[in-house]
Design an enzyme around this catalytic site. Structure first.
Site, short mmCIF file in Angstrom:
data_model
loop_
_atom_site.label_atom_id
_atom_site.label_comp_id
_atom_site.label_asym_id
_atom_site.label_seq_id
_atom_site.Cartn_x
_atom_site.Cartn_y
_atom_site.Cartn_z
N GLU A 240 0.81 -1.52 0.13
CA GLU A 240 -0.02 0.14 -0.70
C GLU A 240 0.80 1.54 -0.14
O GLU A 240 2.27 1.63 0.65
CB GLU A 240 -1.16 -0.22 1.29
CG GLU A 240 -2.31 -0.90 1.31
CD GLU A 240 -2.35 -0.62 2.50
OE1 GLU A 240 -3.94 -0.82 2.50
OE2 GLU A 240 -2.27 -0.82 3.76
N CYS A 241 0.25 2.45 -0.64
CA CYS A 241 0.94 3.73 -0.80
C CYS A 241 2.79 3.93 -0.86
O CYS A 241 3.40 3.31 -2.04
CB CYS A 241 0.89 4.24 0.33
SG CYS A 241 0.86 6.33 0.70
N GLY A 242 3.19 3.91 0.51
CA GLY A 242 4.30 3.57 0.40
C GLY A 242 5.32 2.77 0.06
O GLY A 242 6.33 2.56 -0.94
#
Length: 458
Positions: free
Chosen positions: A330-332
């Site tokens: 997710e994301c990072g």
């Protein structure tokens, strides 16, 4: 339907920046100093405030996000995580009534109603006098079921507090439970995604000790606990889970990757996962004998060079994913799987399991709650699988994926997102696996199948 007696209260405020988190940390520590076992919860999707709660109470604080979880699940998780607690402390997000768009949906107010929590407002009293009463009364009466029963004044001196206390209580119709003076040396710093993380504040414990000492002096803790005891029994529906199987799953946990919902990790454990922490920044290799990888969000951009320099880790992660090991990023974590991170003229090599590069922008990108719908079968769900999530990031990439469609909860637009297939989900949206347990089951099923296949090969 079950119910449990749980003393509880919520600390909320008219808006952000009033010192809620600072005050809550002081209260948590002060209550613990009285010999109480404390559970902590945060409304909304914020990852960072619960990290501060967790460092204070020595146990994981939990997020109760009504948009991602729904009301039934939120009540169940509140009960589940408070079984050993003498008192539960909820912290509201943003302003008390601030929900999605122009509504109170998913607000601290809605959580207070959902879990039947008495509410204590934190009011910034700097530069105000009787107007404080008007503000408290306005919030209390804005909804007939506001649950607001008390208030604490922040940034006021003891003489002013005592002078105005009785008239504010009379005019506002709530009990004032104390005050905090200005404490400049106890403020938590901020950065683009909010507060710096608890791990980054070297003297956090000393700050919290000072806050707790002040809370014991200027907040009526006994009166606060009496209000907490007035809460009605918490009603909830228990959930029984059957394990999918057993699999070791590597979870990135360091300063670069630290955004996780503890309840989601616990769910994977209940389904059979043995979670093995590792550091993409510091460890040379992935943990051995793992059958899945989880890469959460965080601040990889702050450690771009260290992540790039850790060549053996990058090679391990890419080889594992290329070899079919299930991966949830997710994301990072998604950013880290791309080929490059760009910072001005500097380009850092990252994992390269996904084509493209990422860089920081100057504003929030695709910010807010979203409804996610899968466009194809993948490691988390079949095509048309649905779950709610949120995006909150200043970076963007040249390849955000097309495996899901994210529709703004407000109804104002949608976009394609996430790179997903039968072994990987990687994208900017954050999800809470309790929002759709089948996503967690599917991921664990794939991890168990990968483990079984590799056992046969050996």
């Amino acid at each position: 339907m079950a119910e449990m007696k749980l003393p509880r209260f919520m600390i909320s405020a008219p808006g952000s920046g009033t010192g809620k988190t600072t005050l809550v940390c002081g209260l948590l520590k002060a209550l613990m100093n009285k010999g109480l076992s404390v559970a902590a919860f945060k409304s909304g999707p914020d990852y960072i405030d619960p990290m501060f709660h967790s460092r204070v109470i020595g146990a994981k604080s939990r997020n109760l996000d009504l948009f991602m979880l729904g009301k039934e699940t939120a009540r169940m998780l509140a009960a589940k995580n408070s079984r050993q607690a003498d008192v539960a402390v909820f912290e509201g997000a943003m302003g008390f009534y601030d929900g999605m768009g122009t509504t109170t949906q998913a607000s601290a107010y809605e959580l207070a109603c959902t879990c039947d929590v008495p509410v204590v407002l934190v009011i910034n009293g700097k530069g105000a006098a009787l107007s404080v009463a008007a503000m408290i009364k306005g919030f209390k009466d804005f909804r007939s079921d506001s649950h607001i029963v008390g208030a604490i004044l922040n940034n006021v001196n003891p003489m002013s507090y005592m002078f105005y206390k009785s008239v504010i209580e009379q005019e506002a119709g709530v009990k004032l439970l104390g005050y905090f003076p200005v404490m400049q040396d106890c403020n938590f710093e901020s950065r683009h995604l909010g507060l710096v993380t608890a791990e980054e504040i070297g003297d956090l414990q000393q700050i919290v000790d000072r806050l707790a000492e002040q809370a014991a002096k200027s907040i009526d803790l006994d009166a606060l606990l009496e209000l907490a005891k007035q809460a009605a029994p918490l009603k909830y529906t228990p959930v029984c889970l059957e394990p999918v199987g057993k699999a070791r799953v590597a979870v990135a946990q360091d300063k670069a990757f630290c955004f996780y919902y503890q309840d989601a990790l616990d769910l994977l454990c209940e389904l059979g996962a043995e979670l093995v922490p590792f550091s993409p920044v510091n460890d040379a290799h992935l943990p051995q004998n793992c059958s899945g990888i989880i890469l959460g969000g965080g601040y990889p951009e702050l450690y771009a060079e260290q992540l790039a320099d850790n060549i053996t880790m990058r090679q391990d992660v890419k080889a594992a994913i290329d070899g079919g090991m299930p991966c949830f990023a997710e994301c990072g974590g998604f950013m880290y799987l791309l080929e490059h991170y760009r910072e001005g003229d500097k380009v850092f090599d990252w994992v390269g399991a996904i084509a493209g590069e990422t860089a920081m922008t100057k504003k929030l990108t695709r910010f807010g709650y979203v409804h996610l719908t899968a466009q194809e079968d993948n490691v988390l769900c079949n095509a048309d699988g649905k779950i709610n999530g949120h995006e909150f990031h200043y970076s963007d990439s040249t390849n955000n994926g097309r495996s899901f469609v994210a529709a703004k909860a407000s109804g104002r637009g949608s976009w394609e997102c996430a790179v997903a297939n039968n072994t990987m989900y990687a994208g900017y949206p954050h999800i809470h696996l309790w929002g759709n347990m089948e996503f967690a089951r599917s991921f664990m099923q794939h991890c168990c199948e990968y483990a079984a296949q590799n056992t046969k090969k050996q």
